[in-house]
Structure formats: structure tokens, C-alpha cells
Design an enzyme around this catalytic site. Structure first.
Site, PDB file in Angstrom:
ATOM      1  CG  HIS B  85     -79.744 -31.031  48.432  1.00  0.00           C
ATOM      2  ND1 HIS B  85     -80.809 -30.181  48.617  1.00  0.00           N
ATOM      3  CD2 HIS B  85     -78.688 -30.445  49.071  1.00  0.00           C
ATOM      4  CE1 HIS B  85     -80.411 -29.139  49.353  1.00  0.00           C
ATOM      5  NE2 HIS B  85     -79.126 -29.269  49.629  1.00  0.00           N
ATOM      6  CG  ASP B 114     -87.404  -8.560  24.863  1.00  0.00           C
ATOM      7  OD1 ASP B 114     -86.600  -9.382  25.339  1.00  0.00           O
ATOM      8  OD2 ASP B 114     -88.634  -8.725  24.869  1.00  0.00           O
ATOM      9  CD1 TRP B 150     -71.687 -30.988  45.071  1.00  0.00           C
ATOM     10  CD2 TRP B 150     -71.816 -29.877  43.136  1.00  0.00           C
ATOM     11  NE1 TRP B 150     -70.816 -29.939  45.121  1.00  0.00           N
ATOM     12  CE2 TRP B 150     -70.870 -29.224  43.951  1.00  0.00           C
ATOM     13  CE3 TRP B 150     -72.064 -29.350  41.871  1.00  0.00           C
ATOM     14  CZ2 TRP B 150     -70.169 -28.095  43.549  1.00  0.00           C
ATOM     15  CZ3 TRP B 150     -71.355 -28.214  41.483  1.00  0.00           C
ATOM     16  CH2 TRP B 150     -70.425 -27.606  42.311  1.00  0.00           C
ATOM     17  CB  SER B 177     -79.988 -23.845  29.278  1.00  0.00           C
ATOM     18  OG  SER B 177     -80.638 -22.830  29.971  1.00  0.00           O
ATOM     19  CB  SER B 178     -75.643 -21.803  31.587  1.00  0.00           C
ATOM     20  OG  SER B 178     -76.351 -22.332  32.625  1.00  0.00           O
ATOM     21  CG  HIS B 261     -63.163 -21.500  43.151  1.00  0.00           C
ATOM     22  ND1 HIS B 261     -63.547 -21.935  44.388  1.00  0.00           N
ATOM     23  CD2 HIS B 261     -63.007 -20.171  43.258  1.00  0.00           C
ATOM     24  CE1 HIS B 261     -63.588 -20.907  45.214  1.00  0.00           C
ATOM     25  NE2 HIS B 261     -63.263 -19.819  44.548  1.00  0.00           N
ATOM     26  CD  GLU B 263     -71.899 -23.120  38.806  1.00  0.00           C
ATOM     27  OE1 GLU B 263     -71.590 -22.748  37.644  1.00  0.00           O
ATOM     28  OE2 GLU B 263     -73.062 -23.131  39.238  1.00  0.00           O
ATOM     29  CE1 TYR B 265     -65.917 -16.350  45.019  1.00  0.00           C
ATOM     30  CE2 TYR B 265     -64.330 -17.258  43.492  1.00  0.00           C
ATOM     31  CZ  TYR B 265     -64.678 -16.897  44.774  1.00  0.00           C
ATOM     32  OH  TYR B 265     -63.809 -17.093  45.807  1.00  0.00           O
ATOM     33  CB  SER B 276     -74.703  -3.648  44.743  1.00  0.00           C
ATOM     34  OG  SER B 276     -73.669  -4.472  45.194  1.00  0.00           O
ATOM     35  CG  HIS B 310     -59.375 -23.457  47.039  1.00  0.00           C
ATOM     36  ND1 HIS B 310     -59.446 -22.124  46.791  1.00  0.00           N
ATOM     37  CD2 HIS B 310     -60.607 -23.934  46.767  1.00  0.00           C
ATOM     38  CE1 HIS B 310     -60.661 -21.806  46.406  1.00  0.00           C
ATOM     39  NE2 HIS B 310     -61.384 -22.892  46.386  1.00  0.00           N
ATOM     40  CG  HIS B 311     -62.654 -26.726  45.477  1.00  0.00           C
ATOM     41  ND1 HIS B 311     -63.802 -26.502  46.186  1.00  0.00           N
ATOM     42  CD2 HIS B 311     -62.426 -25.602  44.778  1.00  0.00           C
ATOM     43  CE1 HIS B 311     -64.256 -25.287  45.912  1.00  0.00           C
ATOM     44  NE2 HIS B 311     -63.437 -24.721  45.058  1.00  0.00           N
ATOM     45  CB  THR B 336     -64.499 -10.972  49.306  1.00  0.00           C
ATOM     46  OG1 THR B 336     -64.069 -11.795  48.223  1.00  0.00           O
ATOM     47  CG2 THR B 336     -65.894 -11.371  49.694  1.00  0.00           C
ATOM     48  CE  LYS B 339     -69.036  -7.283  45.236  1.00  0.00           C
ATOM     49  NZ  LYS B 339     -68.873  -6.478  44.024  1.00  0.00           N
ATOM     50  NE  ARG B 458     -69.495 -32.669  51.303  1.00  0.00           N
ATOM     51  CZ  ARG B 458     -69.183 -31.923  50.243  1.00  0.00           C
ATOM     52  NH1 ARG B 458     -67.928 -31.578  50.010  1.00  0.00           N
ATOM     53  NH2 ARG B 458     -70.107 -31.526  49.404  1.00  0.00           N
TER      54      ARG B 458
END
Lengths: 182, 534
Positions: B85, B114, B150, B177-178, B261, B263, B265, B276, B310-311, B336, B339, B458
Site C-alpha cells: 500500500h 514540448d 515500505w 523512470s523518476s 526525507h 522524498e 518533499y 499556488s 528525525h525518523h 512552511t 508558504k 502501527r
């Protein structure tokens, strides 16, 4: 410069950058090891640096419990004595018995873990079979010592420390002939 | 403004020489497409398909958690569901959705004909379906899917069954790909802007994607490195993460989160870009603090490289490191906050209307900020030690991923659907989709804060009895949320098939090039001759 050429140049630069970042991921491995070494963490299977607090604190008695496991190995591995009571600052030696019950020679590496976890830095190992890989021929057994001092700065709320070793197989390690030097 | 132009007068070499402006028809139009709009469409449909696949997995998880005990699935399968998931939603749904937006919009917003590398663009897309197939077929490997989470932490991932290898290859392919997509986006934005369109005149959506693309090129290779190490540890006798061989499983966490991390963002920043565009359009005012928006986005991107640990507060770290990561993490709240302030200030004294895109943008603004607050709570080390790996964390990141990124994607789809299809969606059904999503999202995830504070961990298929009521509420919400998304599918299909004809500029306040310079629907080739921006 034509637009197509400019695009191609940027493509090359960004691709090189991406490849370099792939390398950077691998560069983190020695970098991490160096940081751990400098910070003095993650040295579970290295001898403790000079023990500073050698004053024996007879006012406290700590119970040390010993545990032994073999993970994915046909090894019989157990402590000779399951627990001892010691004073902080006192030099202790205990022994473990290990026997390879499998049909093949194997190299194992013991990894210690501690309960409670935060007691780990206070168990100063001076001599340990976990400092090197242990090759065992089929059927071979040996008795292995661990020598350590409990640092007398051990927090007051810790009265019992469990020291648990787990032997893991080291795949691809060279098997010395004889394998009797522990 | 648009001069007469020929198709062969192109300035970028190789994009259209085999098309001559005629759309090839049938399946081959899509398989061989080098057209940014077709590829954008494929990205969006692919991501919606993956969204449904990942959604079904979420519903399996929530159905099992409806009651304590094991009712529907076995723990191994449950773990596999939480793992895939996460992987499918992150890499298969949210990221491709925003790449789809980038493909559709960036060339139109900067006045380019293009993308810079149309064939590479085709390859970037067509790598995705095989990767998705690998992730799905992993479920049918001996031993089932890899129930490693994950994050694919070692040593669990180095010991998992053969499904892990498929998962690793899928991550490799998705990464390639990315990276190709990002190189394409960076090159397009830097080299192919219309004359006079300086970087600081670009729509903010292009800015956010420029920054995101740099993040992707920087960190996707690091993830590829981490899973490559896992692969060699599994099969080729290396010991990167194997303690017995002198490696360290905690090292995996450091490398993973160095990717992980940024990722976060990578997912959030394009969402900021969409919002925006949408908020100023429906406030009929230009975006407040454009330059500060650009700098805030760049600051968030740079800070994202400095806060990864921090993870891992509970993984074992010197207290000095914990303090550093705590302060650095709370620092992210500053850009943040800038924004969020700017979005609110854009609406201030605006002449607001609340069509579906605006509703989703406001839903984003409100709920993303809430998710940001719980993120601040989690950034505090001693609090995190309590809440680590509880449902509080699950609630936190679903607020920023679902109510953040996904709501922003919905806002963007409703906003640009008229331009893409030439037809209007049904406004009442769109609003119904918004309200159903908003309510069921909160029913699902708000209660999970309480579960986490009460200590429910979890990634478990069973739980103790005191958590029952909140889990029931959450599961009901999840089913409601999932079914509401079928309404979204209906709205989009109805719009494409029988929507009313949309005007060239259906939104009063929209001011970027795709609205002001192009007819609706956007022609298959746009800006063969670049517009001149004053």
C-alpha cells in the site's frame, strides 16, 4: 549554441550528477563507520578503551544474566554459568561453550546485545570471543572466555543486566585449516 | 501574439519530425507517443489506476482492523498489504500523478512546444507499468509479498522471501523512470522558456517542479544504492547491513532516510505548486509574496537534506545528534509557515468563489497545516520516543500525503480538466466529491491521532480491546473515502464524454499562459512559435 545542443549538455551534466549520487549512497558506508568510530558508538565487538573507574564499589551488587543463541547455525551455544553477582569496578571472567553440531565447517560471529539497552556502554569488555570471527570444524567444540568490568558510573536504577550473545554465520569467510585458535 | 508558423520551423530539433501535426490513431498513438500531453494523460491514468490498487490494499488493512482479532487475513498477508500500500501509493500513485501534471502543464506554462527530450519522456512513462507489475506479482511469490514495510528496513528485508527481490527491482525501475523524468523537466524549464519569460516570472507550479526535479535527481540514486546493497547482502555475500559480517542494520536506516526525507518533499512541493496556481485564480488576485514563495520552497528543499535522522530517534543516536536533528527539523516550520501565510494572504480581501478546485485547495490548506502541526509535535525527540511507530505517525503522514498531496492533485485535476478535455465537469458532483472526501478523510484519520496517543502500534493486524471503537470509526471512514473516489472517476468520465463545452478561460483569475494564450481544449501541439512575454 543551438537549443538541441544545450539540452544535450544539460542532460549529460544531470546524468553525471545522478550517477555521482548513486556513488554517494555507497560513500555513506565508510563515512558512517568513521563517524561511529570517532563518536565511540557502535563498538560492541571491539575491546573497550582503557577502563577509567577501576575503584571497586562494594556498596552495590549487580546481577548479570547470560544468554546465548545461534541464528541459522547448527551450533550448540550456551553460557557455563547463567548468572553472576558482581560489584561495579570488579574484573569478571565468564565462559561460554560452543559446539558445531553440523556436518560442515562454518565461521560464526557473535554479536552481543544488552538489556536494558542503555546499560550497554557500562559493560566494558576487555576480552571477548566476539572480537573476532570463530571458525568451527564439523563436530568441533570449544570453551571461550569473556572478560569485563562493569563501569562504576552505571546508573543507580540498573540492578540487573542481561548480556545476550547471538552467533551468526559469516558467509564467504575463509575457513582456516584446523580452526583451533579462538 | 501567435505568428503564423510551420511545423518544420521547430527550434528544438527532433520532437515532431515524424508527426507532421497528425495524431496517429489507435493503441500505437499511446505506445509510441512523444507528445507531452499524451504522456501526461497516460501518467495521470496510470496513477489513478495505481491509486485504486493501493486503495484496495488500504481497505483490506482497514477491514481487518475493524475489530480486534484476526477475521479476514493472516498476519503475513496483512504485513504485505501495509508494505505495498505504501510503496504503490508513494511511487505508483502520488509521484506519477504530479509528473503527469508536469508533462501537461510545464511546456504550456513556459511557452515551449514540448518537453526537451520527448522520446526519453516516452521511456520514463513506459518504465512504470513493468515496475507496477513487479510490485503486484510480488504478492504471488512463494511466501507471499515481502511484509517489510515500505521503508524496507534491514535486517528484515535482507531475510525476506523472493518477493523482496521483485520489490527491489521495481524500486530500481521506478527510480530510473523518476530520474529521467526529472532530467527532462529541469532541461525543459531551464532551456526552453519563451523569450522574456525569466525564471522569476514563471508560474509557481514550474518553480516547484524545478526544485522537486533537482531533489529527485539527488536522492533517487541514493535509494537505488540502498536497495542495491540490500540485494547484494541477500545474494552476493556482502555485509553492508549484516552485523555478523561487520555491517550495521542502522546504516540502512540512515541511507534510506537520506533519501526518504527529501522524498516527503518531492511529494509535497509539486502539491504546493498546484495550490499556488489555484488559490490566486479563485481569489482573483495575484499570488501574495511570489518571491518569498520561491525562496521558501528552495529552503524547504535544502533543509530536507539535513533532517533525515528525525525518523530514527529510537534507533540509537548520541543525544547531541538528537538535539541537532530536533532543532533542524523544527526549523522547517519557518519556510512552511511562510508558504501557508502567503496562501492565506492571497485570499485576504480577494473576491473569492468556491468552485471545486478552490474547495480542494482550501481542504489542502487546512488539513496540510494540521498535518504539519502533528509533524512539529513528532519532531520533538522526547515526544517522538513515545509516539514512534504508533498510529499518531500514521495519522500525521496521511494528513500530509492524502489531505496534502492527494487533495492538491484533485484541485489541479478539476482546475485544468476544462483545458485538457475542452469540457466542463459537473460542478455539483465535483463539490459532492469534495465534501465526501473531506468528511470521510477526517473520519478515517482524525481518530488515529487518539489511537496513537493511547499507544496503538502501527503495522499490526490485531490490537488490544480498548482500541476497538476508534478503529471501527476509522474503518468506516476508510470505506467511505474509498467509495467516494469512484464518484471522482464518474465525474471525470462524464466530463470527457458529455461535459458542456468549456470556454478558453473558464476561471476569471487564472493568468498563466495555458489560459491566456491557448484555446480550449489545448491543441495537440502548442507554442511551436514561442509567445513573447513582456
Amino acid at each position: 549554441m543551438s537549443k538541441a545542443l544545450a539540452n544535450r549538455r544539460l542532460l549529460t551534466r544531470l546524468s553525471v550528477f545522478a550517477v555521482a549520487m548513486f556513488g554517494f549512497g555507497f560513500a555513506l558506508v565508510p563515512f558512517y563507520e568513521k563517524i561511529c568510530e570517532v563518536a565511540g558508538i557502535n563498538n560492541l565487538i571491539k575491546p573497550a578503551a582503557a577502563v577509567e573507574n577501576t575503584q571497586i564499589d562494594r556498596s552495590r551488587t549487580i546481577t548479570l544474566e547470560f544468554d546465548a543463541n545461534a541464528h541459522g547455525l547448527e551450533w550448540e551455544f550456551k553460557p557455563v554459568q547463567t548468572s553472576v553477582r558482581v560489584h561495579p569496578g570488579e574484573m569478571i571472567q565468564v565462559e561460554y561453550d560452543v559446539r558445531n553440531k553440523g556436518a560442515k565447517p562454518v565461521v560464526g560471529q557473535a554479536i552481543p546485545s544488552y538489556g536494558p539497552k542503555h546499560a550497554a556502554p557500562f559493560v566494558k569488555k576487555l576480552e571477548c570471543f566476539c572480537f573476532k570471527q570463530q571458525p568451527l570444524l564439523a563436530g568441533e567444540g570449544k570453551r571461550m572466555p569473556v572478560q569485563f568490568v562493569i563501569d562504576s558510573t552505571l546508573p543507580a536504577d540498573v540492578n540487573t543486566i542481561t548480556l545476550s550473545y547471538t552467533f551468526f554465520e559469516v558467509k564467504g569467510a575463509a575457513l582456516p585449516k584446523g580452526g583451533d585458535q579462538g | 501574439m501567435e505568428a503564423a508558423h510551420t511545423h518544420h520551423g521547430d527550434t528544438h530539433g527532433h520532437a515532431h519530425d515524424d508527426h507532421h501535426g497528425h495524431k496517429p490513431s489507435g493503441l500505437m498513438r499511446w505506445v509510441k507517443s512523444t507528445n507531452h500531453k499524451d504522456i501526461g494523460t497516460m501518467y495521470l491514468w496510470f496513477s489513478f489506476t495505481m491509486f485504486l490498487v493501493g486503495g484496495v490494499m488500504a481497505l483490506i488493512i482497514r477491514s481487518e482492523l475493524f475489530q480486534p482479532g484476526l477475521q479476514i487475513v493472516q498476519p503475513d498477508f496483512f504485513n504485505s498489504m501495509t508494505t505495498y500500500h505504501g510503496l504503490i501509493m508513494v511511487f505508483g500513485a502520488i509521484m506519477p500523478a504530479f509528473v503527469g501534471f508536469a508533462n501537461w502543464l510545464i511546456p504550456m506554462q513556459i511557452g515551449a512546444p514540448d518537453m526537451a527530450f520527448p522520446r526519453m519522456n516516452n521511456l520514463s512513462f513506459w518504465l512504470l507499468p513493468p515496475a507496477a507489475l513487479l510490485l503486484i506479482t510480488a504478492q504471488f511469490m512463494p511466501g507471499g509479498g515481502a511484509g517489510v514495510g515500505w521503508t524496507m528496513y534491514a535486517p528484515l528485508s535482507t531475510q525476506a522471501g523472493p518477493a523482496m527481490d521483485l520489490t527491489i527491482f521495481a524500486v530500481h525501475i521506478l527510480g530510473i523512470s523518476s530520474i529521467m523524468g526529472s532530467i527532462n523537466i529541469i532541461t525543459t524549464i531551464l532551456n526552453m522558456r519563451a523569450p522574456g519569460l525569466t525564471l522569476m516570472k514563471m508560474p509557481l507550479f514550474c518553480w516547484t517542479w524545478l526544485i522537486t526535479a533537482y531533489l529527485l535527481v539527488a536522492v533517487m540514486p541514493v535509494l537505488a544504492g540502498a536497495v542495491t546493497m540490500t540485494l547484494t547482502d541477500r545474494h552476493f555475500g556482502t555485509h553492508f547491513f549484516n552485523a555478523a559480517g561487520g555491517g550495521d542494520p542502522v546504516l540502512y536506516q540512515h541511507i534510506f532516510w537520506f533519501f526518504g526525507h527529501p522524498e516527503v518533499y518531492i511529494i509535497a512541493i509539486p502539491a504546493f505548486g498546484v495550490v499556488s496556481q489555484v488559490i490566486p485564480a479563485f481569489s482573483r488576485k495575484p499570488l501574495f509574496g511570489y518571491a518569498s514563495m520561491v525562496y521558501a520552497t528552495a529552503s524547504i528543499a535544502i533543509l530536507s537534506f539535513m533532517v533525515w535522522a528525525h525518523h530514527m530517534y529510537t534507533a540509537g543516536m548520541p543525544v547531541e545528534a538528537q538535539l541537532y536533528f530536533m532543532y533542524a527539523t523544527t526549523l522547517i516550520a519557518v519556510p512552511t509557515g511562510v508558504k501557508v501565510f502567503n496562501w492565506v494572504a492571497t485570499m485576504w480581501k480577494g473576491s473569492l468563489t468556491f468552485e471545486t478546485p478552490m474547495l480542494f485547495a482550501l481542504g489542502f490548506l487546512f488539513l496540510f497545516t494540521l498535518g504539519g502541526f502533528t509533524g512539529l509535535v513528532l519532531s520533538i525527540t522526547p515526544v517522538d520516543v513515545q509516539l514512534h511507530d504508533t498510529y499518531y505517525v500514521v495519522a500525521h503522514f496521511h494528513y500530509v500525503m492524502v489531505a496534502g498531496a492527494l487533495f492538491s492533485a484533485f484541485a489541479g485535476i478539476y482546475f485544468w480538466l476544462p483545458k485538457w478535455t475542452g469540457k466542463m465537469y459537473n460542478e455539483s458532483l465535483g463539490k459532492l466529491h469534495f465534501w465526501l472526501s473531506l468528511i470521510f478523510f477526517n473520519v478515517t484519520f482524525f481518530v488515529q491521532h487518539f489511537l496513537g496517543l493511547a499507544g496503538m502500534p502501527r503495522r499490526i493486524p490485531d490490537y488490544s480491546l480498548q482500541f476497538t471503537e476508534f478503529n471501527m470509526i476509522s474503518s468506516i471512514g476508510a470505506w467511505g473515502f474509498g467509495l467516494s473516489q469512484l464518484l471522482f472517476l464518474y465525474v471525470v468520465i462524464k466530463c470527457i464524454r458529455s461535459g458542456e463545452k468549456a470556454p478558453d478561460k473558464p476561471w476569471d483569475g487564472a493568468d498563466s499562459l495555458e489560459w491566456t494564450h491557448l484555446p480550449t481544449p489545448a491543441p495537440w501541439h502548442s507554442f511551436e512559435t514561442p509567445p513573447v512575454i513582456k
